[in-house]
Design a protein around this motif. Structure first.
Motif, PDB file in Angstrom:
ATOM      1  N   GLY A 230     -89.903   3.739  25.737  1.00 37.65           N
ATOM      2  CA  GLY A 230     -91.271   3.692  26.254  1.00 37.65           C
ATOM      3  C   GLY A 230     -91.995   5.016  26.098  1.00 37.65           C
ATOM      4  N   ASP A 231     -91.302   6.116  26.382  1.00 37.24           N
ATOM      5  CA  ASP A 231     -91.929   7.434  26.238  1.00 37.24           C
ATOM      6  C   ASP A 231     -92.184   7.774  24.778  1.00 37.24           C
ATOM      7  OD1 ASP A 231     -92.267   8.395  28.923  1.00 37.24           O
ATOM      8  OD2 ASP A 231     -90.099   8.602  29.069  1.00 37.24           O
ATOM      9  N   TRP A 232     -91.284   7.358  23.884  1.00 42.27           N
ATOM     10  CA  TRP A 232     -91.508   7.619  22.462  1.00 42.27           C
ATOM     11  C   TRP A 232     -92.717   6.842  21.945  1.00 42.27           C
ATOM     12  CZ3 TRP A 232     -90.121  11.605  19.957  1.00 42.27           C
ATOM     13  CH2 TRP A 232     -88.918  12.256  20.223  1.00 42.27           C
ATOM     14  N   VAL A 233     -92.899   5.612  22.409  1.00 38.00           N
ATOM     15  CA  VAL A 233     -94.080   4.832  22.016  1.00 38.00           C
ATOM     16  C   VAL A 233     -95.349   5.560  22.451  1.00 38.00           C
ATOM     17  CG1 VAL A 233     -95.366   2.700  22.438  1.00 38.00           C
ATOM     18  CG2 VAL A 233     -92.907   2.610  21.967  1.00 38.00           C
ATOM     19  N   ARG A 234     -95.336   6.110  23.663  1.00 35.79           N
ATOM     20  CA  ARG A 234     -96.504   6.853  24.151  1.00 35.79           C
ATOM     21  C   ARG A 234     -96.791   8.077  23.288  1.00 35.79           C
ATOM     22  NH1 ARG A 234     -93.822   5.557  29.149  1.00 35.79           N
ATOM     23  NH2 ARG A 234     -95.031   4.076  30.402  1.00 35.79           N
ATOM     24  N   VAL A 235     -95.714   8.737  22.823  1.00 40.95           N
ATOM     25  CA  VAL A 235     -95.894   9.901  21.959  1.00 40.95           C
ATOM     26  C   VAL A 235     -96.564   9.507  20.650  1.00 40.95           C
ATOM     27  CG1 VAL A 235     -94.675  11.612  20.545  1.00 40.95           C
ATOM     28  CG2 VAL A 235     -94.005  11.258  22.926  1.00 40.95           C
ATOM     29  N   PHE A 236     -96.070   8.443  20.016  1.00 40.08           N
ATOM     30  CA  PHE A 236     -96.630   8.003  18.742  1.00 40.08           C
ATOM     31  C   PHE A 236     -98.080   7.543  18.895  1.00 40.08           C
ATOM     32  CE2 PHE A 236     -91.998   6.988  17.680  1.00 40.08           C
ATOM     33  CZ  PHE A 236     -91.826   8.200  17.026  1.00 40.08           C
ATOM     34  N   LEU A 237     -98.379   6.876  20.001  1.00 39.10           N
ATOM     35  CA  LEU A 237     -99.764   6.468  20.256  1.00 39.10           C
ATOM     36  C   LEU A 237    -100.662   7.682  20.451  1.00 39.10           C
ATOM     37  CD1 LEU A 237     -99.259   3.426  22.670  1.00 39.10           C
ATOM     38  CD2 LEU A 237    -100.057   3.343  20.300  1.00 39.10           C
ATOM     39  N   SER A 238    -100.151   8.690  21.141  1.00 44.27           N
ATOM     40  CA  SER A 238    -100.933   9.908  21.371  1.00 44.27           C
ATOM     41  C   SER A 238    -101.271  10.595  20.056  1.00 44.27           C
ATOM     42  CB  SER A 238    -100.150  10.874  22.274  1.00 44.27           C
ATOM     43  OG  SER A 238     -99.899  10.303  23.546  1.00 44.27           O
TER      44      SER A 238
END
Length: 252
Positions: A230-238
């Motif tokens: 979940g945190d990695w998805v947020r990083v890629f979206l950012s």
């Protein structure tokens, strides 16, 4: 992975250099994220593994002004590291320190840049109390040294067998996580910065026990180099949208 005995010297652009590789290093990212196994990406990715190199410049592009043939360098090679020759952008390399071996220098780029970028981005400053979790690993050992060079008070978390090692690179204090009461040795809400470099998927998440030791008015987020999907998805979206989608007071 496979071994290729004969591979052509790579082509290079006006801001690139060709390096004869003397030493190279492998980092977890090199085997955790393998571009050649990814759909679409594999058609454009280099076939050579690794990023960290130390070596000698043997050719320079027409617009390279900071390096010249014969320079001893280290840094990140976009053409891969595990090869006799590779290609790198001139701004991704620096001249090697004269008081370090090829092998020592090759181990710096990814681990060093990781820590330095985290500390600069999140405002580590002289006098701050920082706890580095996983202080005896690659990113941890380099992180201790960079944090000390920036004037911070460093607390390194490691196992019993690595206490002397972590102290030898500059840690002011060490905490032995194998001791049942090691957390009691930290004052509650006493830390300005936490750098969590535990990256093994078999290790438990350190954030639940460590975050409460950050000061309530700490200006730096809880900083990690690995986390859940979940945190990695947020990083890629950012990165994709230029908007911070990461959790509040958290930086991956």
């Amino acid at each position: 992975f496979s071994v290729v005995e004969n591979y052509p010297i790579p082509k290079y652009g006006p801001k690139d250099v060709i390096v004869r590789v003397i030493a190279a290093a492998i980092n977890p990212v090199d085997y955790k994220i393998v571009p050649l196994t990814m759909p679409f990406v594999r058609h454009f990715a280099t076939r050579i593994t690794g990023r960290d190199i130390a070596g000698v410049v043997i050719a320079v592009g027409s617009r390279v002004s900071n390096l010249q043939i014969g320079d001893h360098i280290y840094g990140n090679a976009y053409g891969g590291a595990l090869a006799e020759f590779t290609v790198a952008h001139c701004n991704s390399l620096g001249r090697s320190p004269k008081n370090m071996s090829w092998q020592e220098v090759a181990g710096i780029p990814v681990t060093g840049l990781t820590g330095y970028q985290v500390f600069k981005k999140n405002g580590l400053k002289s006098g701050d109390r920082i706890m580095i979790i996983g202080a005896s690993g690659g990113c941890g050992l380099v992180g201790v040294q960079i944090a000390k060079a920036m004037g911070a008070h460093v607390i390194g978390v490691c196992s019993t067998s690595n206490i002397d090692l972590v102290k030898s690179v500059g840690a002011d204090e060490t905490l032995d996580y194998t001791e049942p009461d090691f957390k009691s040795k930290i004052e509650p809400r006493s830390l300005d910065f936490i750098y969590d470099v535990v990256s093994s998927p078999t290790d438990p998440d350190q954030e639940p026990w460590a975050r409460p030791f950050l000061k309530q008015d700490a200006t730096s987020p809880y900083s990690k180099i690995n986390a859940g999907n979940g945190d990695w998805v947020r990083v890629f979206l950012s990165k994709a949208f230029g908007i911070n989608f990461q959790r509040k007071d958290f930086d991956l």
